[in-house]
Design an enzyme around this catalytic site. Structure first.
Site, PDB file in Angstrom:
ATOM      1  N   PHE A   1       0.826  -1.216   0.000  1.00 52.56           N
ATOM      2  CA  PHE A   1       0.000   0.000   0.000  1.00 52.56           C
ATOM      3  C   PHE A   1       0.860   1.266   0.000  1.00 52.56           C
ATOM      4  O   PHE A   1       0.841   2.057  -0.945  1.00 52.56           O
ATOM      5  CB  PHE A   1      -0.950  -0.056   1.200  1.00 52.56           C
ATOM      6  CG  PHE A   1      -1.467   1.263   1.686  1.00 52.56           C
ATOM      7  CD1 PHE A   1      -1.998   2.193   0.804  1.00 52.56           C
ATOM      8  CD2 PHE A   1      -1.443   1.561   3.049  1.00 52.56           C
ATOM      9  CE1 PHE A   1      -2.486   3.415   1.265  1.00 52.56           C
ATOM     10  CE2 PHE A   1      -1.936   2.774   3.513  1.00 52.56           C
ATOM     11  CZ  PHE A   1      -2.446   3.700   2.621  1.00 52.56           C
ATOM     12  N   ILE A   2       1.648   1.456   1.051  1.00 51.21           N
ATOM     13  CA  ILE A   2       2.465   2.670   1.132  1.00 51.21           C
ATOM     14  C   ILE A   2       3.579   2.633   0.100  1.00 51.21           C
ATOM     15  O   ILE A   2       3.844   3.622  -0.590  1.00 51.21           O
ATOM     16  CB  ILE A   2       3.037   2.838   2.549  1.00 51.21           C
ATOM     17  CG1 ILE A   2       1.894   3.078   3.553  1.00 51.21           C
ATOM     18  CG2 ILE A   2       4.043   3.992   2.601  1.00 51.21           C
ATOM     19  CD1 ILE A   2       2.337   3.147   5.010  1.00 51.21           C
TER      20      ILE A   2
ATOM     21  N   SER B   1       6.231   2.929  13.690  1.00 47.16           N
ATOM     22  CA  SER B   1       4.793   2.868  13.942  1.00 47.16           C
ATOM     23  C   SER B   1       4.437   3.537  15.262  1.00 47.16           C
ATOM     24  O   SER B   1       5.222   3.518  16.217  1.00 47.16           O
ATOM     25  CB  SER B   1       4.349   1.400  13.980  1.00 47.16           C
ATOM     26  OG  SER B   1       3.056   1.260  14.538  1.00 47.16           O
TER      27      SER B   1
ATOM     28  N   VAL C   1      -2.208   5.113   8.737  1.00 46.75           N
ATOM     29  CA  VAL C   1      -2.214   5.605   7.361  1.00 46.75           C
ATOM     30  C   VAL C   1      -3.385   4.985   6.585  1.00 46.75           C
ATOM     31  O   VAL C   1      -3.696   3.809   6.747  1.00 46.75           O
ATOM     32  CB  VAL C   1      -0.882   5.269   6.672  1.00 46.75           C
ATOM     33  CG1 VAL C   1      -0.822   5.921   5.286  1.00 46.75           C
ATOM     34  CG2 VAL C   1       0.295   5.720   7.528  1.00 46.75           C
TER      35      VAL C   1
ATOM     36  N   LYS D   1       9.063  -2.938  15.821  1.00 45.28           N
ATOM     37  CA  LYS D   1       9.282  -1.573  15.344  1.00 45.28           C
ATOM     38  C   LYS D   1      10.206  -0.788  16.279  1.00 45.28           C
ATOM     39  O   LYS D   1      11.039   0.004  15.825  1.00 45.28           O
ATOM     40  CB  LYS D   1       7.941  -0.855  15.171  1.00 45.28           C
ATOM     41  CG  LYS D   1       7.128  -1.367  13.988  1.00 45.28           C
ATOM     42  CD  LYS D   1       7.884  -1.186  12.680  1.00 45.28           C
ATOM     43  CE  LYS D   1       7.090  -1.582  11.464  1.00 45.28           C
ATOM     44  NZ  LYS D   1       7.836  -1.367  10.200  1.00 45.28           N
TER      45      LYS D   1
ATOM     46  N   SER E   1       0.000  -5.546  11.377  1.00 44.21           N
ATOM     47  CA  SER E   1      -1.081  -6.159  12.151  1.00 44.21           C
ATOM     48  C   SER E   1      -0.643  -6.586  13.540  1.00 44.21           C
ATOM     49  O   SER E   1       0.145  -7.519  13.713  1.00 44.21           O
ATOM     50  CB  SER E   1      -1.708  -7.353  11.437  1.00 44.21           C
ATOM     51  OG  SER E   1      -2.643  -8.000  12.290  1.00 44.21           O
TER      52      SER E   1
ATOM     53  N   ARG F   1      -8.166   7.625  16.858  1.00 42.97           N
ATOM     54  CA  ARG F   1      -6.953   7.458  16.076  1.00 42.97           C
ATOM     55  C   ARG F   1      -6.617   8.755  15.323  1.00 42.97           C
ATOM     56  O   ARG F   1      -7.508   9.507  14.943  1.00 42.97           O
ATOM     57  CB  ARG F   1      -7.117   6.328  15.038  1.00 42.97           C
ATOM     58  CG  ARG F   1      -7.347   4.937  15.637  1.00 42.97           C
ATOM     59  CD  ARG F   1      -6.083   4.405  16.271  1.00 42.97           C
ATOM     60  NE  ARG F   1      -6.242   3.050  16.788  1.00 42.97           N
ATOM     61  CZ  ARG F   1      -6.586   2.769  18.044  1.00 42.97           C
ATOM     62  NH1 ARG F   1      -6.820   3.749  18.908  1.00 42.97           N
ATOM     63  NH2 ARG F   1      -6.687   1.515  18.442  1.00 42.97           N
TER      64      ARG F   1
ATOM     65  N   TYR G   1       4.485  -6.935  17.331  1.00 45.40           N
ATOM     66  CA  TYR G   1       4.651  -5.955  16.244  1.00 45.40           C
ATOM     67  C   TYR G   1       5.300  -4.682  16.776  1.00 45.40           C
ATOM     68  O   TYR G   1       6.258  -4.158  16.182  1.00 45.40           O
ATOM     69  CB  TYR G   1       3.298  -5.639  15.611  1.00 45.40           C
ATOM     70  CG  TYR G   1       3.361  -4.520  14.589  1.00 45.40           C
ATOM     71  CD1 TYR G   1       3.987  -4.729  13.353  1.00 45.40           C
ATOM     72  CD2 TYR G   1       2.826  -3.274  14.855  1.00 45.40           C
ATOM     73  CE1 TYR G   1       4.068  -3.708  12.414  1.00 45.40           C
ATOM     74  CE2 TYR G   1       2.897  -2.248  13.922  1.00 45.40           C
ATOM     75  CZ  TYR G   1       3.521  -2.470  12.711  1.00 45.40           C
ATOM     76  OH  TYR G   1       3.603  -1.450  11.783  1.00 45.40           O
TER      77      TYR G   1
END
Length: 330
Positions: free
Chosen positions: A22-23, A131, A185, A159, A92, A223, A155
């Protein structure tokens, strides 16, 4: 200044890892439009062949199918690269709780491989995706760099580890690294399918297909949703940042705060989705997801000051563009 006004040396080569995602695919598109060369590295485990295929045949685009867990692949991909935009990772929070060993291998070791490959190839700037999950259970808003809480998922651990490794490569090896802490995002090409899909495209797809979307928790979580154009700007401006700004992490968001339930009703209203009585269709509610942060809102002053980051796309502006894209492409 928008990113369309940004200029780099002629014939600059950008290596974009995760460029079929996606990004990453949006970054590929933006750099090509600016007239520079793009090399995309993706193993297509979460990225899509159709995203990589958007640019095949473009004279300034090269696609490499390869895995960042393989150091030699990373070294070859970095050859002659001026800038690395490292987006390759598995996302995720819930999935990371199910697969901790894989997240360590892919997100941590994979990033370390890319840092080492960039060092060996004398890359000018290494810009990588971090993130907002690294803030963990820190409750104070807005979220500010240097004020992190306990990490809530593998996750988030991956990061945070990436950030620490990047700092070491700036400190000991002279590689200019810039960590971008993305906040939720959204935008064109974000995958609406699957159990771990992001909430905005998933809501849009479900509403358009007549399904009843599921909200985890009470919907009162908030968010700092960030439109893809702001993320593109941040990556490109980081490539122009000073050496003094390297080895740091930066919040990348718009600086707003949206509640999930409000977003749901707004999408349902905008899409004209109503129940049999002509009212806005109500969502279903389920249990909260393990590892999720309740509230998220970013202080972006550090990125403004040191990267020149000046986001133009508010949530309201971005969501209109996103809805139009999904209507045309779903």
């Amino acid at each position: 200044m928008s990113y369309n006004d940004i200029r780099f040396p002629e014939e600059s080569l950008f290596l974009i890892t995760g460029g079929a995602g996606f990004i990453g695919s949006n970054l590929c598109e933006a750099v090509l439009k600016l007239g520079y060369r793009v090399r995309c590295l993706d193993d297509l485990s979460t990225g899509k062949q159709e995203n990589a295929g958007l640019f095949l045949g473009h004279p300034r685009y090269e696609f490499i199918k390869g895995d960042i867990k393989d150091l030699q692949v990373c070294i070859e991909a970095c050859r002659d690269a001026d800038f690395v935009l490292h987006q390759a990772a598995w996302g995720s929070v819930p999935r990371s709780i199910e697969m901790p060993l894989f997240y360590c291998a892919n997100n941590i070791t994979g990033t370390l491989n890319m840092l080492e490959a960039s060092r060996k190839n004398k890359v000018k700037k290494f810009v990588y995706a971090s993130s907002s999950s690294v803030y963990g259970d820190e409750a104070e808003l807005p979220k500010k760099e240097g004020r992190e809480g306990n990490l809530l998922s593998p996750y988030a651990v991956s990061k945070r580890a990436d950030e620490e490794w990047a700092k070491q490569y700036t400190r000991h090896y002279g590689l200019d690294t810039y960590g971008l802490r993305y906040f939720n995002v959204f935008g064109r090409r974000q995958d609406p399918d699957g159990a771990y899909a992001a909430v905005i495209p998933k809501f849009i797809r479900q509403l358009l297909e007549g399904e009843r979307p599921l909200i985890h928790g009470d919907g009162k979580q908030s968010r700092d949703f960030t439109y893809i154009e702001n993320v593109i700007e941040a990556n490109l401006k980081a490539c122009l940042a000073s050496h003094e700004a390297a080895g740091e992490v930066y919040n990348i968001a718009f600086g707003g705060r949206e509640y999930l339930l409000d977003i749901y009703y707004s999408l349902a209203k905008t899409l004209g989705i109503k129940d049999s009585e002509g009212k806005v269709k109500e969502p279903a509610f389920g249990p909260e997801r393990a590892g999720d942060i309740k509230h998220s809102n970013a202080d972006i002053s550090k990125a403004r000051k040191l990267l020149g980051y000046d986001p133009e796309w508010s949530f309201e502006k971005g969501i209109k563009e996103a809805i139009d894209w999904y209507r045309e492409n779903l």
